[in-house]
Design an enzyme around this catalytic site. Structure first.
Site, short mmCIF file in Angstrom:
data_model
loop_
_atom_site.label_atom_id
_atom_site.label_comp_id
_atom_site.label_asym_id
_atom_site.label_seq_id
_atom_site.Cartn_x
_atom_site.Cartn_y
_atom_site.Cartn_z
N TYR A 146 22.40 20.66 52.81
CA TYR A 146 21.39 21.05 51.59
C TYR A 146 22.63 20.32 50.33
O TYR A 146 23.63 19.66 50.81
CB TYR A 146 21.34 22.01 50.93
N GLN A 210 15.08 28.69 50.62
CA GLN A 210 13.73 28.27 51.37
C GLN A 210 13.72 26.87 52.51
O GLN A 210 14.00 26.85 53.31
CB GLN A 210 12.23 27.58 50.24
N ASN A 241 22.98 27.09 44.28
CA ASN A 241 23.88 28.57 43.56
C ASN A 241 23.48 29.60 44.23
O ASN A 241 23.91 29.66 45.70
CB ASN A 241 21.86 28.24 42.86
N THR A 264 30.06 26.77 40.47
CA THR A 264 31.47 26.53 40.68
C THR A 264 32.04 27.46 39.99
O THR A 264 31.62 27.73 39.20
CB THR A 264 31.42 24.64 40.16
N GLN A 286 33.81 21.28 34.51
CA GLN A 286 33.14 22.74 35.58
C GLN A 286 32.23 23.26 34.90
O GLN A 286 31.08 23.94 34.73
CB GLN A 286 34.08 22.86 36.08
N HIS A 289 28.73 22.44 34.89
CA HIS A 289 27.72 22.53 35.72
C HIS A 289 26.75 23.24 35.67
O HIS A 289 25.30 23.75 35.80
CB HIS A 289 28.48 22.90 37.03
N GLU A 355 37.78 27.96 43.70
CA GLU A 355 37.28 26.60 44.61
C GLU A 355 38.03 25.77 43.87
O GLU A 355 38.15 24.51 45.35
CB GLU A 355 35.67 26.37 44.64
N HIS A 356 38.07 25.60 43.20
CA HIS A 356 38.98 24.54 42.46
C HIS A 356 40.01 25.08 41.81
O HIS A 356 40.13 25.53 41.26
CB HIS A 356 38.05 23.57 41.77
N ASP A 389 35.50 15.22 42.68
CA ASP A 389 33.62 15.20 43.08
C ASP A 389 33.12 14.13 42.87
O ASP A 389 32.30 13.66 43.83
CB ASP A 389 33.46 16.30 40.61
N GLU A 443 42.58 46.50 84.33
CA GLU A 443 41.38 46.83 83.43
C GLU A 443 40.19 47.43 84.25
O GLU A 443 38.84 47.78 83.73
CB GLU A 443 41.00 45.50 83.23
N HIS A 448 36.17 41.36 89.36
CA HIS A 448 37.35 40.31 89.32
C HIS A 448 38.40 39.65 89.83
O HIS A 448 38.52 38.64 90.44
CB HIS A 448 37.63 39.94 87.08
#
Length: 459
Positions: A146, A210, A241, A264, A286, A289, A355-356, A389, A443, A448
């Site tokens: 995306y 979507q 977003n 961001t 930033q 954005h 994030e940064h 970036d 067990e 087994h």
């Protein structure tokens, strides 16, 4: 720093509405620091989730019909089918500004070198004579990438998504980006050009939640052979977003995701040695954005904080997207955190898990080595987030909203699976058969053990 019960945090009103949170003299726990640092208002995620659930349900039940309605409602675009024609991709690349093409090619070159070096090696471990266990790294079959649209154009995000997928060896790659009314209902031509430059020909004009839903669940083909469906993918990646991040969270488990890369954020840990003009410039970079972008300064220097505040007022007034920047800087997600000393500053940054994270202190490299929670760390005056970036070679698709405490940025391993292979001979199995029977009995799973002893019956 020793921990005592959390004390109230002093909030100081500030010019430009870039607020100050003062935690000096407070011995705050990890939870206290997380609560103290500026964050977006918590109601936003809950509101987004209800809307995203409706979108996912509509796409799953009504397929292309839902996508057409959503494109009209959100993007003002009428669609027949969201697939971008191959000739539109080729035309976008042919018409691309040569300077932009050269920049994209250099970004691709650096990103490829870093991504190629990330691929982990397969391992074979011989645990005994005839007893071999291996771990093989295998790419997923298909991914959906995306690339956001909206307030800005992000051809750089095409590179950040596609290059590590190619380095991992993924054979089927689909890309989605929002339709643009100004470009005939197709994604921005620079995004199409970047996709074409990287050899990606399956591109869709689908935006927001979507797009994530279409990739996660797939969409059956329409009645006409000219309107193919969208095959579901194994992994969905890419920034976006709050709605995109929420959609990725909701489909996680149906598909893999890279991280919840939402709106961001930047945090800067700085001391009195920092240049306030550079700190302000990076906070603004930033903030442009999105009005919801987070810009946070962590410092033990009141003088620096005052200098940065003055620079923010000056630079924000002069920048192109001044209104957007001022709104982001004035939001609850942005501000200055005044700390007692560098130790508390490091603790605050680890609690925030940005994030940064930029380090603008004396011995910036040493301080960076003590950070344990961040999507990416930028060391010193000459490693701004803008470098990451576009052209550092690193990846800018990074975890936001504190999720860097437990997740990583997009990289080659996002598109790989580690498959373990067990290859034992008869004698190697016989050597540990007694241990298997003992553990199976402990067990209360005797079958087994019997599955092992059956191989040696009558011998």
């Amino acid at each position: 720093m020793s921990l005592t019960p959390d004390s109230p945090v002093t909030t100081i009103p500030a010019a430009l509405d870039f607020r100050t949170v003062d935690v000096r003299g407070r011995r705050l726990s990890l939870a206290g620091l997380r609560a103290a640092v500026p964050r977006a208002q918590s109601g936003t995620v809950a509101d987004a989730e209800d809307k995203v659930l409706e979108i996912i349900s509509a796409v799953r039940t009504r397929g292309f019909g839902a996508l057409r309605e959503l494109a009209l409602n959100f993007d003002g675009v009428e669609q027949t089918h969201p697939r971008v024609p191959a000739e539109a991709l080729r035309a976008a690349l042919a018409e691309l500004d040569p300077a932009v093409r050269a920049a994209l090619e250099e970004s691709i070159r650096r990103a490829r070198r870093f991504a190629d070096a990330q691929r982990p090696a397969n391992v074979d471990v011989e645990l005994g004579d005839g007893a071999v266990v291996s771990q093989n790294w295998v790419p997923v079959a298909r991914v959906g990438l995306y690339v956001p649209g909206g307030l800005a154009v992000y051809p750089s995000s095409v590179i950040m998504n596609v290059v590590p997928a190619l380095a991992a060896g993924v054979e089927s790659i689909a890309l989605a980006s929002p339709p643009q009314k100004d470009f005939g209902g197709l994604p921005h031509p620079t995004i199409l050009a970047a996709a074409c430059l990287l050899g990606i020909d399956e591109v869709y004009a689908i935006g927001g939640a979507q797009a994530i839903a279409a990739f996660a669940y797939g969409i059956p083909a329409a009645d006409s052979d000219t309107l193919p469906g969208i095959d579901p993918v194994d992994v969905v990646t890419g920034p976006g977003n709050i709605f995109v991040a929420t959609a990725k969270r909701l489909v996680k488990g149906v598909v893999g995701i890279d991280s919840e890369a939402g709106t961001t954020e930047i945090a800067i840990l700085a001391d009195s040695t920092a240049n306030p003009a550079l700190v302000a410039a990076d906070l603004i970079s930033q903030a442009e954005h999105d009005p919801k972008a987070a810009s946070v300064l962590v410092t033990d220097s009141e003088a620096l904080a005052a200098g940065v505040r003055a620079e923010l007022a000056r630079q924000a007034a002069a920048t192109k997207h001044s209104a957007r920047v001022r709104e982001a800087l004035s939001g609850p997600q942005s501000g200055v955190v005044l700390v007692e000393d560098l130790e508390q500053g490091i603790a605050a940054c680890n609690a925030y898990a940005a994030e940064h994270l930029e380090i603008m202190t004396a011995d910036a490299a040493g301080v960076a080595g003590r950070i344990r929670s961040a999507g990416a760390i930028f060391v010193g005056d000459y490693s701004p987030v803008s470098l990451g970036d576009y052209c550092a070679g690193s990846n800018h698709v990074l975890p936001t909203s504190g999720t860097a405490a437990f997740s990583s940025g997009l990289n080659v391993t996002t598109f790989l699976r580690a498959i373990q292979v067990v290859n034992y001979t008869r004698s190697a199995l016989e050597q540990v058969s007694g241990h298997i029977v003992s553990l199976a009995g402990a067990e209360d799973l005797p079958a087994h053990g019997e599955a092992v002893t059956a191989r040696f019956a009558g011998s």
